[in-house]
Structure formats: C-alpha cells, structure tokens
Design a protein around this motif. Sequence first.
Motif, PDB file in Angstrom:
ATOM      1  N   PHE A 118       0.872  -1.179   0.000  1.00  0.00           N
ATOM      2  CA  PHE A 118       0.000   0.000   0.000  1.00  0.00           C
ATOM      3  C   PHE A 118       0.901   1.219   0.000  1.00  0.00           C
ATOM      4  O   PHE A 118       1.731   1.407   0.876  1.00  0.00           O
ATOM      5  N   GLY A 119       0.761   2.070  -0.998  1.00  0.00           N
ATOM      6  CA  GLY A 119       1.583   3.272  -1.092  1.00  0.00           C
ATOM      7  C   GLY A 119       1.732   3.665  -2.545  1.00  0.00           C
ATOM      8  O   GLY A 119       0.952   3.254  -3.376  1.00  0.00           O
ATOM      9  N   GLU A 120       2.640   4.406  -2.851  1.00  0.00           N
ATOM     10  CA  GLU A 120       3.741   5.013  -2.171  1.00  0.00           C
ATOM     11  C   GLU A 120       3.344   6.414  -1.720  1.00  0.00           C
ATOM     12  O   GLU A 120       2.666   7.116  -2.449  1.00  0.00           O
ATOM     13  N   PHE A 121       3.789   6.795  -0.538  1.00  0.00           N
ATOM     14  CA  PHE A 121       3.559   8.132  -0.014  1.00  0.00           C
ATOM     15  C   PHE A 121       4.900   8.861   0.055  1.00  0.00           C
ATOM     16  O   PHE A 121       5.926   8.251   0.324  1.00  0.00           O
ATOM     17  N   ASP A 122       4.873  10.157  -0.155  1.00  0.00           N
ATOM     18  CA  ASP A 122       6.092  10.954  -0.135  1.00  0.00           C
ATOM     19  C   ASP A 122       6.749  10.869   1.241  1.00  0.00           C
ATOM     20  O   ASP A 122       6.151  11.214   2.250  1.00  0.00           O
ATOM     21  N   GLY A 123       7.991  10.392   1.280  1.00  0.00           N
ATOM     22  CA  GLY A 123       8.705  10.233   2.533  1.00  0.00           C
ATOM     23  C   GLY A 123       9.167  11.533   3.154  1.00  0.00           C
ATOM     24  O   GLY A 123       9.645  11.554   4.284  1.00  0.00           O
ATOM     25  N   VAL A 124       9.040  12.644   2.438  1.00  0.00           N
ATOM     26  CA  VAL A 124       9.428  13.947   2.966  1.00  0.00           C
ATOM     27  C   VAL A 124       8.356  14.477   3.920  1.00  0.00           C
ATOM     28  O   VAL A 124       8.603  15.371   4.702  1.00  0.00           O
ATOM     29  N   LYS A 142      -8.617  -3.859   8.578  1.00  0.00           N
ATOM     30  CA  LYS A 142      -8.397  -2.420   8.704  1.00  0.00           C
ATOM     31  C   LYS A 142      -6.955  -2.204   9.149  1.00  0.00           C
ATOM     32  O   LYS A 142      -6.529  -2.729  10.175  1.00  0.00           O
ATOM     33  N   ILE A 143      -6.213  -1.432   8.364  1.00  0.00           N
ATOM     34  CA  ILE A 143      -4.792  -1.217   8.629  1.00  0.00           C
ATOM     35  C   ILE A 143      -4.541   0.276   8.804  1.00  0.00           C
ATOM     36  O   ILE A 143      -4.989   1.084   7.994  1.00  0.00           O
ATOM     37  N   GLU A 144      -3.832   0.613   9.881  1.00  0.00           N
ATOM     38  CA  GLU A 144      -3.455   2.000  10.154  1.00  0.00           C
ATOM     39  C   GLU A 144      -1.942   2.077  10.222  1.00  0.00           C
ATOM     40  O   GLU A 144      -1.296   1.156  10.715  1.00  0.00           O
ATOM     41  N   PHE A 145      -1.383   3.183   9.713  1.00  0.00           N
ATOM     42  CA  PHE A 145       0.053   3.372   9.878  1.00  0.00           C
ATOM     43  C   PHE A 145       0.386   4.840  10.040  1.00  0.00           C
ATOM     44  O   PHE A 145      -0.347   5.715   9.605  1.00  0.00           O
ATOM     45  N   THR A 146       1.497   5.078  10.718  1.00  0.00           N
ATOM     46  CA  THR A 146       2.041   6.425  10.879  1.00  0.00           C
ATOM     47  C   THR A 146       3.511   6.379  10.491  1.00  0.00           C
ATOM     48  O   THR A 146       4.171   5.347  10.638  1.00  0.00           O
ATOM     49  N   SER A 147       4.019   7.478   9.970  1.00  0.00           N
ATOM     50  CA  SER A 147       5.449   7.593   9.685  1.00  0.00           C
ATOM     51  C   SER A 147       5.839   9.059   9.772  1.00  0.00           C
ATOM     52  O   SER A 147       5.024   9.939   9.524  1.00  0.00           O
ATOM     53  N   GLU A 148       7.094   9.280  10.152  1.00  0.00           N
ATOM     54  CA  GLU A 148       7.605  10.647  10.287  1.00  0.00           C
ATOM     55  C   GLU A 148       8.310  11.076   9.011  1.00  0.00           C
ATOM     56  O   GLU A 148       8.875  10.254   8.293  1.00  0.00           O
ATOM     57  N   ALA A 149       8.304  12.368   8.771  1.00  0.00           N
ATOM     58  CA  ALA A 149       8.968  12.934   7.602  1.00  0.00           C
ATOM     59  C   ALA A 149      10.460  12.621   7.641  1.00  0.00           C
ATOM     60  O   ALA A 149      11.076  12.620   8.711  1.00  0.00           O
ATOM     61  N   ARG A 150      11.012  12.356   6.482  1.00  0.00           N
ATOM     62  CA  ARG A 150      12.441  12.103   6.246  1.00  0.00           C
ATOM     63  C   ARG A 150      12.951  10.791   6.828  1.00  0.00           C
ATOM     64  O   ARG A 150      14.116  10.471   6.687  1.00  0.00           O
ATOM     65  N   ASN A 151      12.092  10.030   7.532  1.00  0.00           N
ATOM     66  CA  ASN A 151      12.503   8.747   8.081  1.00  0.00           C
ATOM     67  C   ASN A 151      11.314   7.781   8.074  1.00  0.00           C
ATOM     68  O   ASN A 151      10.944   7.235   9.099  1.00  0.00           O
ATOM     69  N   THR A 153      10.782   4.712   6.890  1.00  0.00           N
ATOM     70  CA  THR A 153      10.979   3.305   7.218  1.00  0.00           C
ATOM     71  C   THR A 153      11.413   3.113   8.664  1.00  0.00           C
ATOM     72  O   THR A 153      11.020   2.144   9.304  1.00  0.00           O
ATOM     73  N   GLY A 154      12.212   4.017   9.202  1.00  0.00           N
ATOM     74  CA  GLY A 154      12.671   3.893  10.581  1.00  0.00           C
ATOM     75  C   GLY A 154      11.626   4.267  11.615  1.00  0.00           C
ATOM     76  O   GLY A 154      11.683   3.823  12.760  1.00  0.00           O
ATOM     77  N   SER A 155      10.659   5.088  11.229  1.00  0.00           N
ATOM     78  CA  SER A 155       9.667   5.570  12.203  1.00  0.00           C
ATOM     79  C   SER A 155       8.285   4.947  12.022  1.00  0.00           C
ATOM     80  O   SER A 155       7.383   5.241  12.794  1.00  0.00           O
ATOM     81  N   MET A 156       8.109   4.096  11.007  1.00  0.00           N
ATOM     82  CA  MET A 156       6.774   3.585  10.710  1.00  0.00           C
ATOM     83  C   MET A 156       6.257   2.670  11.815  1.00  0.00           C
ATOM     84  O   MET A 156       6.974   1.824  12.331  1.00  0.00           O
ATOM     85  N   ARG A 157       4.993   2.905  12.162  1.00  0.00           N
ATOM     86  CA  ARG A 157       4.266   2.065  13.113  1.00  0.00           C
ATOM     87  C   ARG A 157       2.981   1.637  12.435  1.00  0.00           C
ATOM     88  O   ARG A 157       2.321   2.439  11.793  1.00  0.00           O
ATOM     89  N   TRP A 165       0.192  -1.443  18.270  1.00  0.00           N
ATOM     90  CA  TRP A 165       1.066  -0.791  17.302  1.00  0.00           C
ATOM     91  C   TRP A 165       2.385  -1.547  17.252  1.00  0.00           C
ATOM     92  O   TRP A 165       2.933  -1.919  18.287  1.00  0.00           O
ATOM     93  N   VAL A 166       2.913  -1.753  16.050  1.00  0.00           N
ATOM     94  CA  VAL A 166       4.171  -2.454  15.846  1.00  0.00           C
ATOM     95  C   VAL A 166       5.092  -1.549  15.034  1.00  0.00           C
ATOM     96  O   VAL A 166       4.662  -0.942  14.048  1.00  0.00           O
ATOM     97  N   ASN A 167       6.355  -1.448  15.448  1.00  0.00           N
ATOM     98  CA  ASN A 167       7.344  -0.682  14.678  1.00  0.00           C
ATOM     99  C   ASN A 167       7.850  -1.553  13.543  1.00  0.00           C
ATOM    100  O   ASN A 167       8.711  -2.406  13.744  1.00  0.00           O
ATOM    101  N   SER A 168       7.292  -1.363  12.353  1.00  0.00           N
ATOM    102  CA  SER A 168       7.640  -2.175  11.201  1.00  0.00           C
ATOM    103  C   SER A 168       7.116  -1.509   9.939  1.00  0.00           C
ATOM    104  O   SER A 168       6.289  -0.605  10.008  1.00  0.00           O
TER     105      SER A 168
END
Length: 175
Positions: A118-124, A142-151, A153-157, A165-168
């Motif tokens: 599912f994606g792609e979303f701008d990583g910026v 139902k799938i939820e995710f969060t990610s921080e700008a500029r990181n 893959t490292g911040s995705m939950r 919530w899983v860090n992956s």
Amino acid sequence: MKYFKFISLILLPILVGCSNEDDPLKGMDWDVVPAQVTIEVKDADGNLLFSDAYHGTLDCDNLSATISYIYDGKTLPMYDCRPKYSVNGKSPKSRYFMPTFYGVYVDYYSVEYPQIRFGEFDGVESHNETFAINWPDGTQSKIEFTSEARNPTGSMRIRVDGGEWVNSTSIVIVK
C-alpha cells in the motif's frame, strides 16, 4: 603573514559554527524513501501467498480482480503494478525519486516473490493513514500506519484491526 593567521583563526569558528535554526535540514533537497506498507498473506501453515504450497482462499492468478480496498472514503480495485523504468524509452532527467501512489497493489519486482503493498507516499512528509482491504472471502482488514517525515521506514508504526502498534514496515495477515 601574522595577520592572515589571526584572521583565519577568527573566521574559522564563524564559518563552521552552529546555526540557530530549528530545522537544519530545511531547504535541502533530499531523496527520501517513500512510505509504504508491505502486506504478507500466509495460510494457517505459514506458507506465503505466492508460494507453490499456498492453499488459502485467494486466487493467486487473479488477485487484482478479487481484492478491493477502501481508502479516503472510496472503494477501489487492487492495482496490478508493472513498474515502468522509463518514459517513452528515456530515463527521467532528475535524480529526485518521485513517489507514485498506487493504492493497494501487487509488486512483482521488488524481491524474489511478489508482495502486496500500500503506497507510495512521499517520505518527505509525515503520514497518518488508514485503509481497509476487502478480501474475497467476505472479511476485511483495517490497517493504520504512521510515519515521520524524512525517516518513513525507521519511524513507521502499523496496527491491524485496532490491535497493538508495531514498529515495522510490513504486516502478516493469515487467510
């Protein structure tokens, strides 16, 4: 010569000193990996969706026709992704990686076996996204995710169906 040494000692800290800006990366051009969720589908025995031993409820040869998803209030069919590495036979002129939003899609070329993504979303940018996959057996995930700008893959939950919530960047769904 004595003055040159004195001036360079004064200028050196000024040239390499710290900035008072809140975001030292602001205004820089970055190539950032896009945010996307990888969904592995396994049967009860742990066989992957695309393995020869898979005997789940999905028709592996017809996935894009049998799976739909709900995102942003719209129900859409799964996209059968065949990446295009050139436009009209020519490579893009920019080094910037322009993320392309496919929604839920089958990625045949990223690893040794196809994957659902599912994606792609701008990583910026930071993301808080929710989507649901409608499976052919009438169930929904139902799938939820969060990610921080500029990181991304490292911040995705990620969490599935309101669970923990899983860090992956990937999840496993048993069908």
